[in-house]
Design an enzyme around this catalytic site. Structure first.
Site, PDB file in Angstrom:
ATOM      1  N   GLY A 209       3.263  -0.104  -5.668  1.00 58.85           N
ATOM      2  CA  GLY A 209       3.028  -1.497  -5.975  1.00 58.85           C
ATOM      3  C   GLY A 209       3.920  -1.662  -7.225  1.00 58.85           C
ATOM      4  O   GLY A 209       4.120  -2.665  -7.527  1.00 58.85           O
TER       5      GLY A 209
ATOM      6  N   GLU B 286       0.759  -1.251  -0.109  1.00 54.49           N
ATOM      7  CA  GLU B 286       0.035   0.005  -0.101  1.00 54.49           C
ATOM      8  C   GLU B 286       0.705   1.136   0.061  1.00 54.49           C
ATOM      9  O   GLU B 286       1.911   1.266   0.989  1.00 54.49           O
ATOM     10  CB  GLU B 286      -0.859  -0.125   1.215  1.00 54.49           C
ATOM     11  CG  GLU B 286      -1.507   1.394   1.690  1.00 54.49           C
ATOM     12  CD  GLU B 286      -2.365   1.716   0.693  1.00 54.49           C
ATOM     13  OE1 GLU B 286      -3.383   1.140   0.268  1.00 54.49           O
ATOM     14  OE2 GLU B 286      -2.231   2.959   0.222  1.00 54.49           O
TER      15      GLU B 286
ATOM     16  N   ASP C 278      -5.726  -4.652  -6.041  1.00 56.20           N
ATOM     17  CA  ASP C 278      -7.153  -3.835  -5.318  1.00 56.20           C
ATOM     18  C   ASP C 278      -6.676  -2.420  -5.421  1.00 56.20           C
ATOM     19  O   ASP C 278      -6.520  -1.895  -4.520  1.00 56.20           O
ATOM     20  CB  ASP C 278      -7.304  -4.357  -3.968  1.00 56.20           C
ATOM     21  CG  ASP C 278      -8.386  -3.656  -3.016  1.00 56.20           C
ATOM     22  OD1 ASP C 278      -8.754  -3.989  -1.852  1.00 56.20           O
ATOM     23  OD2 ASP C 278      -9.407  -3.186  -3.849  1.00 56.20           O
TER      24      ASP C 278
ATOM     25  N   ASP D  90      -9.088   4.007  -8.908  1.00 55.36           N
ATOM     26  CA  ASP D  90      -9.351   4.230 -10.258  1.00 55.36           C
ATOM     27  C   ASP D  90      -7.970   4.482 -10.747  1.00 55.36           C
ATOM     28  O   ASP D  90      -7.133   5.029 -10.163  1.00 55.36           O
ATOM     29  CB  ASP D  90     -10.570   5.209 -10.490  1.00 55.36           C
ATOM     30  CG  ASP D  90     -11.890   4.753 -10.339  1.00 55.36           C
ATOM     31  OD1 ASP D  90     -12.823   5.314 -10.184  1.00 55.36           O
ATOM     32  OD2 ASP D  90     -11.952   3.430 -10.352  1.00 55.36           O
TER      33      ASP D  90
HETATM   34  N1  SAM Z   1     -11.750  -1.350  -3.750  1.00 51.79           N
HETATM   35  C1  SAM Z   1     -11.538   0.048  -3.975  1.00 51.79           C
HETATM   36  C2  SAM Z   1     -11.800   0.041  -5.739  1.00 51.79           C
HETATM   37  O1  SAM Z   1     -12.431  -0.820  -5.997  1.00 51.79           O
HETATM   38  O2  SAM Z   1     -11.468   1.332  -6.259  1.00 51.79           O
HETATM   39  C3  SAM Z   1      -9.868  -0.033  -3.961  1.00 51.79           C
HETATM   40  C4  SAM Z   1      -9.608   0.162  -2.418  1.00 51.79           C
HETATM   41  S1  SAM Z   1      -8.200   0.245  -1.767  1.00 51.79           S
HETATM   42  C5  SAM Z   1      -8.613   1.720  -0.925  1.00 51.79           C
HETATM   43  C6  SAM Z   1      -6.920   1.207  -2.811  1.00 51.79           C
HETATM   44  C7  SAM Z   1      -5.773   1.568  -2.490  1.00 51.79           C
HETATM   45  O3  SAM Z   1      -4.907   1.627  -3.428  1.00 51.79           O
HETATM   46  C8  SAM Z   1      -5.647   2.868  -1.832  1.00 51.79           C
HETATM   47  O4  SAM Z   1      -5.394   2.660  -0.373  1.00 51.79           O
HETATM   48  C9  SAM Z   1      -4.382   3.586  -2.191  1.00 51.79           C
HETATM   49  O5  SAM Z   1      -3.664   4.439  -1.453  1.00 51.79           O
HETATM   50  C10 SAM Z   1      -3.618   2.481  -3.081  1.00 51.79           C
HETATM   51  N2  SAM Z   1      -3.018   2.923  -4.018  1.00 51.79           N
HETATM   52  C11 SAM Z   1      -3.110   3.558  -4.841  1.00 51.79           C
HETATM   53  N3  SAM Z   1      -2.011   3.718  -5.899  1.00 51.79           N
HETATM   54  C12 SAM Z   1      -1.105   2.905  -5.176  1.00 51.79           C
HETATM   55  C13 SAM Z   1       0.269   2.343  -5.773  1.00 51.79           C
HETATM   56  N4  SAM Z   1       0.740   2.618  -6.766  1.00 51.79           N
HETATM   57  N5  SAM Z   1       0.824   1.526  -5.095  1.00 51.79           N
HETATM   58  C14 SAM Z   1       0.174   0.905  -3.967  1.00 51.79           C
HETATM   59  N6  SAM Z   1      -1.054   1.263  -3.537  1.00 51.79           N
HETATM   60  C15 SAM Z   1      -1.754   2.336  -4.264  1.00 51.79           C
END
Ligand code: SAM
Length: 286
Positions: free
Chosen positions: A139, A106, A156, A159
């Site tokens: 990630g 994350e 997960d 957008d």
């Molecule tokens: N279930 C949700 C959906 O369908 O949109 C996604 C939920 S989860 C909260 C998405 C997570 O991805 C967030 O906590 C965000 O901080 C994380 N995130 C965004 N970009 C990322 C990256 N490049 N590497 C790792 N985590 C990332």
């Protein structure tokens, strides 16, 4: 009582929530984070104006993005979750006693901290599970550099905006492929194709160029407005997506996992796409 409207792209069609209680609002170095209560959906997490998950309907999403690949795989020991900072996917993964470890990557530590504080109904004991390896990192960078190999990779992602955009790139999918153990499967969050047409098509184009089998399956999540939500599926094991119903049923029975959305029949049926979704996937393979 204040109300809040989601700013989905394209934003000409969106959803509005009445905020019965504002829990937290903050801009981190990565994104705007909003947590509030709504009388119908319970606690809601939004990032950069887009609903990520809600207490009341998260099971429709987390059960399908987790149990479909793990039960199809059949012997998943090591799972990688990219994103998933609300802990919902991890909570479902840890219901599988056969899973030995889950690495959750994350980018924004604050999402983890706020999810622990406000979204315990979604994350359960996931953040305390001894099998959890929590990594605060991008990630895309993680899969490019990690020496670890995983049986199931669950993207997960939010957008494809802000830090999430990197999680829809071919470079990222290439990294996921290198981190998959033989016979492994990658699943991805790919939006609501009725509204976000290009998201699914572009991901499928990239995945089809890297994997022997790239396709989509669907789930229905009330908060993700606009119809069925597409989940991407990619594996070099070309028959994994159509694991026989009897096999799925036996594995599900043995897992002794209680669900509210997933069943072996729903698993199998989820790969039968509405024609307008199938056409997006087929077009990507042209
Ligand atoms: N279930 C949700 C959906 O369908 O949109 C996604 C939920 S989860 C909260 C998405 C997570 O991805 C967030 O906590 C965000 O901080 C994380 N995130 C965004 N970009 C990322 C990256 N490049 N590497 C790792 N985590 C990332």
């Amino acid at each position: 009582m204040k109300s809040w409207s989601e700013t989905l792209e394209p934003s000409d069609f969106t959803s509005t929530y009445k905020i019965s209680r504002l829990l937290h609002e903050e801009r981190t170095e990565y994104q705007h984070i909003l947590l509030f209560e709504n009388a119908v959906m319970g606690r809601v997490l939004a990032l950069d104006g887009v609903v990520q998950t809600t207490e009341k309907d998260e099971f429709c999403y987390h059960e399908m993005i987790v149990h479909v690949p793990i039960l199809a795989h059949g012997k998943a020991r090591r799972v990688l979750i990219i994103g998933g900072g609300d802990g919902g996917a991890a909570e479902e993964v840890f219901k599988h006693r056969s899973v030995e470890s889950a690495t959750l990557v994350e980018i924004d530590r604050t999402v983890i901290e706020l999810s622990k504080r406000y979204l315990g109904a979604i994350s359960g004991q996931a953040f305390e599970d001894p099998r959890l390896d929590l990594v605060i990192a991008d990630g895309c960078q993680f899969v490019a550099e990690s020496d670890a190999r995983f049986d199931v990779i669950i993207v997960d992602a939010p957008d494809p905006i802000g830090p999430g955009a990197a999680l829809f790139s071919i470079e990222f999918y290439r990294g996921c492929k290198r981190c998959l153990a033989p016979g492994g499967v990658l699943v991805t969050q790919n939006g609501v194709p009725f509204i976000q047409v290009t998201e699914l098509r572009d991901s499928m184009t990239a995945l089809a160029s890297l994997f022997a089998d790239a396709r989509s399956y669907v789930t229905h999540v009330p908060a993700y407005v606009g119809g069925p939500m597409a989940l991407g599926w990619a594996s070099d094991k070309t028959k994994l997506w159509r694991t026989p119903l009897e096999t799925l049923a036996r594995r599900f029975e043995n897992s002794a996992i209680d669900t509210r959305y997933y069943t072996p029949a729903v698993h199998q049926a989820s790969f039968a796409l509405p024609r307008y979704v199938q056409e997006l996937v087929d077009h990507a393979q042209d």
